[in-house]
Write a protein that holds these residues in place. Structure first.
Motif, PDB file in Angstrom:
ATOM      1  N   SER A  25      42.704  49.346 -56.367  1.00 19.41           N
ATOM      2  CA  SER A  25      44.101  48.869 -56.942  1.00 19.41           C
ATOM      3  C   SER A  25      44.045  47.443 -57.087  1.00 19.41           C
ATOM      4  CB  SER A  25      45.243  49.329 -55.686  1.00 19.41           C
ATOM      5  OG  SER A  25      45.005  48.518 -54.441  1.00 19.41           O
ATOM      6  N   GLY A  26      45.088  46.969 -57.751  1.00 22.36           N
ATOM      7  CA  GLY A  26      45.244  45.553 -58.214  1.00 22.36           C
ATOM      8  C   GLY A  26      44.699  45.125 -59.793  1.00 22.36           C
ATOM      9  N   SER A  27      43.880  44.194 -59.754  1.00 21.91           N
ATOM     10  CA  SER A  27      43.537  43.876 -61.314  1.00 21.91           C
ATOM     11  C   SER A  27      42.294  44.872 -61.428  1.00 21.91           C
ATOM     12  CB  SER A  27      43.128  42.644 -61.049  1.00 21.91           C
ATOM     13  OG  SER A  27      44.368  41.574 -60.852  1.00 21.91           O
ATOM     14  N   VAL A  28      42.302  46.110 -61.492  1.00 21.41           N
ATOM     15  CA  VAL A  28      41.171  46.831 -61.735  1.00 21.41           C
ATOM     16  C   VAL A  28      40.402  46.560 -63.004  1.00 21.41           C
ATOM     17  CG1 VAL A  28      42.051  48.361 -60.130  1.00 21.41           C
ATOM     18  CG2 VAL A  28      42.374  49.034 -62.239  1.00 21.41           C
ATOM     19  N   PHE A  29      41.167  46.356 -64.124  1.00 22.99           N
ATOM     20  CA  PHE A  29      40.536  46.190 -65.424  1.00 22.99           C
ATOM     21  C   PHE A  29      39.377  45.219 -65.301  1.00 22.99           C
ATOM     22  CE2 PHE A  29      41.760  42.000 -66.148  1.00 22.99           C
ATOM     23  CZ  PHE A  29      43.026  41.625 -65.252  1.00 22.99           C
ATOM     24  N   SER A  30      39.167  44.261 -64.189  1.00 21.00           N
ATOM     25  CA  SER A  30      38.066  43.481 -64.392  1.00 21.00           C
ATOM     26  C   SER A  30      36.796  43.976 -63.618  1.00 21.00           C
ATOM     27  CB  SER A  30      38.693  42.147 -63.598  1.00 21.00           C
ATOM     28  OG  SER A  30      39.070  42.440 -62.347  1.00 21.00           O
ATOM     29  N   ILE A  31      37.052  45.143 -62.962  1.00 25.66           N
ATOM     30  CA  ILE A  31      35.784  45.772 -62.329  1.00 25.66           C
ATOM     31  C   ILE A  31      34.963  46.219 -63.252  1.00 25.66           C
ATOM     32  CG2 ILE A  31      35.040  47.407 -60.607  1.00 25.66           C
ATOM     33  CD1 ILE A  31      37.824  47.230 -59.326  1.00 25.66           C
ATOM     34  N   ASN A  32      33.497  46.023 -62.946  1.00 24.45           N
ATOM     35  CA  ASN A  32      32.456  46.660 -63.871  1.00 24.45           C
ATOM     36  C   ASN A  32      31.744  47.488 -62.833  1.00 24.45           C
ATOM     37  OD1 ASN A  32      30.442  47.249 -65.328  1.00 24.45           O
ATOM     38  ND2 ASN A  32      29.642  45.313 -65.434  1.00 24.45           N
ATOM     39  N   VAL A  33      30.911  46.996 -62.035  1.00 25.11           N
ATOM     40  CA  VAL A  33      30.138  47.967 -61.241  1.00 25.11           C
ATOM     41  C   VAL A  33      30.871  48.174 -59.872  1.00 25.11           C
ATOM     42  CG1 VAL A  33      27.911  48.019 -60.000  1.00 25.11           C
ATOM     43  CG2 VAL A  33      28.124  46.803 -62.229  1.00 25.11           C
ATOM     44  N   MET A  34      30.916  49.439 -59.455  1.00 26.29           N
ATOM     45  CA  MET A  34      31.219  49.861 -57.888  1.00 26.29           C
ATOM     46  C   MET A  34      30.289  50.398 -57.328  1.00 26.29           C
ATOM     47  SD  MET A  34      35.348  51.199 -58.797  1.00 26.29           S
ATOM     48  CE  MET A  34      35.616  50.543 -56.913  1.00 26.29           C
ATOM     49  N   GLY A  35      30.179  50.291 -56.040  1.00 30.04           N
ATOM     50  CA  GLY A  35      29.304  50.799 -55.280  1.00 30.04           C
ATOM     51  C   GLY A  35      29.330  50.979 -53.658  1.00 30.04           C
ATOM     52  N   TRP A  36      28.539  51.634 -53.113  1.00 31.28           N
ATOM     53  CA  TRP A  36      28.709  52.048 -51.666  1.00 31.28           C
ATOM     54  C   TRP A  36      27.469  51.574 -51.100  1.00 31.28           C
ATOM     55  CZ3 TRP A  36      32.753  54.355 -49.271  1.00 31.28           C
ATOM     56  CH2 TRP A  36      33.595  55.184 -50.330  1.00 31.28           C
ATOM     57  N   TYR A  37      27.803  50.789 -49.846  1.00 28.38           N
ATOM     58  CA  TYR A  37      26.769  50.260 -49.079  1.00 28.38           C
ATOM     59  C   TYR A  37      27.164  50.644 -47.597  1.00 28.38           C
ATOM     60  CZ  TYR A  37      26.051  46.960 -52.910  1.00 28.38           C
ATOM     61  OH  TYR A  37      25.587  46.381 -54.001  1.00 28.38           O
ATOM     62  N   ARG A  38      26.235  50.400 -46.800  1.00 32.55           N
ATOM     63  CA  ARG A  38      26.308  51.001 -45.476  1.00 32.55           C
ATOM     64  C   ARG A  38      25.457  50.041 -44.372  1.00 32.55           C
ATOM     65  NH1 ARG A  38      22.316  56.308 -45.654  1.00 32.55           N
ATOM     66  NH2 ARG A  38      20.453  55.415 -45.473  1.00 32.55           N
ATOM     67  N   CYS A  95      32.761  50.324 -49.555  1.00 31.77           N
ATOM     68  CA  CYS A  95      33.224  50.182 -50.973  1.00 31.77           C
ATOM     69  C   CYS A  95      32.925  48.815 -51.475  1.00 31.77           C
ATOM     70  CB  CYS A  95      34.241  51.020 -51.284  1.00 31.77           C
ATOM     71  SG  CYS A  95      34.655  51.226 -53.002  1.00 31.77           S
ATOM     72  N   LYS A  96      32.280  48.453 -52.578  1.00 33.50           N
ATOM     73  CA  LYS A  96      32.202  47.112 -52.961  1.00 33.50           C
ATOM     74  C   LYS A  96      32.609  47.298 -54.482  1.00 33.50           C
ATOM     75  CE  LYS A  96      28.551  44.823 -54.372  1.00 33.50           C
ATOM     76  NZ  LYS A  96      27.457  43.828 -54.251  1.00 33.50           N
ATOM     77  N   ALA A  97      33.227  46.466 -55.224  1.00 30.22           N
ATOM     78  CA  ALA A  97      33.799  46.384 -56.435  1.00 30.22           C
ATOM     79  C   ALA A  97      33.072  44.809 -56.869  1.00 30.22           C
ATOM     80  CB  ALA A  97      35.222  46.054 -56.793  1.00 30.22           C
ATOM     81  N   GLN A  98      32.246  44.892 -58.062  1.00 30.02           N
ATOM     82  CA  GLN A  98      31.718  43.605 -58.791  1.00 30.02           C
ATOM     83  C   GLN A  98      32.748  43.384 -60.058  1.00 30.02           C
ATOM     84  OE1 GLN A  98      27.389  45.122 -57.883  1.00 30.02           O
ATOM     85  NE2 GLN A  98      27.527  43.380 -59.155  1.00 30.02           N
ATOM     86  N   ARG A  99      32.918  42.263 -59.977  1.00 25.83           N
ATOM     87  CA  ARG A  99      33.845  41.568 -61.269  1.00 25.83           C
ATOM     88  C   ARG A  99      33.680  40.097 -61.251  1.00 25.83           C
ATOM     89  NH1 ARG A  99      38.329  39.110 -59.455  1.00 25.83           N
ATOM     90  NH2 ARG A  99      38.579  38.979 -57.147  1.00 25.83           N
ATOM     91  N   PRO A 100      34.074  39.378 -62.257  1.00 24.24           N
ATOM     92  CA  PRO A 100      34.006  37.988 -62.534  1.00 24.24           C
ATOM     93  C   PRO A 100      34.590  37.522 -61.125  1.00 24.24           C
ATOM     94  CG  PRO A 100      34.797  38.775 -64.591  1.00 24.24           C
ATOM     95  CD  PRO A 100      34.804  39.904 -63.578  1.00 24.24           C
ATOM     96  N   GLY A 101      33.980  36.572 -60.679  1.00 24.63           N
ATOM     97  CA  GLY A 101      34.322  35.993 -59.457  1.00 24.63           C
ATOM     98  C   GLY A 101      33.967  36.693 -58.052  1.00 24.63           C
ATOM     99  N   PRO A 102      34.182  36.424 -56.869  1.00 24.65           N
ATOM    100  CA  PRO A 102      33.562  36.980 -55.573  1.00 24.65           C
ATOM    101  C   PRO A 102      33.715  38.644 -55.413  1.00 24.65           C
ATOM    102  CG  PRO A 102      35.160  35.236 -55.117  1.00 24.65           C
ATOM    103  CD  PRO A 102      35.433  35.347 -56.630  1.00 24.65           C
ATOM    104  N   ASP A 103      32.665  39.035 -55.062  1.00 29.64           N
ATOM    105  CA  ASP A 103      32.612  40.568 -54.928  1.00 29.64           C
ATOM    106  C   ASP A 103      33.973  41.079 -53.867  1.00 29.64           C
ATOM    107  OD1 ASP A 103      29.122  41.066 -55.083  1.00 29.64           O
ATOM    108  OD2 ASP A 103      30.490  40.947 -56.599  1.00 29.64           O
ATOM    109  N   ILE A 104      34.463  42.289 -53.863  1.00 26.52           N
ATOM    110  CA  ILE A 104      35.609  42.769 -53.264  1.00 26.52           C
ATOM    111  C   ILE A 104      34.832  43.804 -52.367  1.00 26.52           C
ATOM    112  CG2 ILE A 104      37.805  43.562 -52.978  1.00 26.52           C
ATOM    113  CD1 ILE A 104      37.748  40.866 -54.301  1.00 26.52           C
ATOM    114  N   TRP A 105      35.141  43.858 -50.916  1.00 32.36           N
ATOM    115  CA  TRP A 105      34.792  44.676 -50.065  1.00 32.36           C
ATOM    116  C   TRP A 105      36.111  45.590 -49.467  1.00 32.36           C
ATOM    117  CZ3 TRP A 105      29.668  45.913 -49.197  1.00 32.36           C
ATOM    118  CH2 TRP A 105      28.786  44.833 -49.706  1.00 32.36           C
ATOM    119  N   GLY A 106      35.831  46.924 -49.363  1.00 36.49           N
ATOM    120  CA  GLY A 106      36.558  47.475 -48.415  1.00 36.49           C
ATOM    121  C   GLY A 106      36.481  47.470 -47.056  1.00 36.49           C
ATOM    122  N   GLN A 107      37.426  48.053 -46.350  1.00 39.78           N
ATOM    123  CA  GLN A 107      37.403  47.713 -44.802  1.00 39.78           C
ATOM    124  C   GLN A 107      36.253  48.839 -44.008  1.00 39.78           C
ATOM    125  OE1 GLN A 107      39.177  49.830 -46.251  1.00 39.78           O
ATOM    126  NE2 GLN A 107      39.444  51.508 -45.133  1.00 39.78           N
ATOM    127  N   GLY A 108      35.896  49.667 -44.871  1.00 44.73           N
ATOM    128  CA  GLY A 108      34.783  50.374 -44.434  1.00 44.73           C
ATOM    129  C   GLY A 108      35.389  51.632 -43.776  1.00 44.73           C
TER     130      GLY A 108
END
Length: 115
Positions: A25-38, A95-108
């Motif tokens: 949610s939020g400025s989602v238009f800027s998101i390109n790659v999304m991923g899962w990490y563990r 969950c991680k979202a990559q966009r211009p600027g710092p990557d965004i992480w979920g809480q897990g």
């Protein structure tokens, strides 16, 4: 700003399945790659799977053939379908979202696979 919220983790027996979801949610238009990490206890965080806005995917060798990442750009959701789970899949999944600027992480979300 972008916020990510994961859900769907839990306790499952070896050989079982789980489906993780990540809502952006939020400025989602800027998101390109999304991923899962563990990250397992005592180990570094590692890539599980990533998916681009266009649907190209990449998987860790350890999960190929068992995990499937998918994405709904309209709903800004990303999913991780996990089958044939193994005890070594036990970890906190992020969950991680990559966009211009710092990557965004979920809480897990915790995934525990019992033998």
């Amino acid at each position: 700003q972008v916020q990510l919220v994961e859900s769907g983790g839990g306790l499952v027996q070896a050989g079982g399945s789980l489906r993780l979801s990540c809502a952006a949610s939020g400025s989602v238009f800027s998101i390109n790659v999304m991923g899962w990490y563990r990250q397992a206890p005592g180990k570094q965080r590692e890539l599980v799977a990533v998916i681009t806005r266009g649907g190209s995917t990449n998987y860790a060798e350890s999960v190929k053939g068992r995990f499937t990442i998918s994405r709904d750009n309209d709903k800004m959701m990303v999913y991780l379908q996990m089958i044939s789970l193994k005890p070594e899949d036990t970890a906190v999944y992020y969950c991680k979202a990559q966009r211009p600027g710092p990557d965004i992480w979920g809480q897990g979300t915790q995934v525990t696979v019992s033998s």
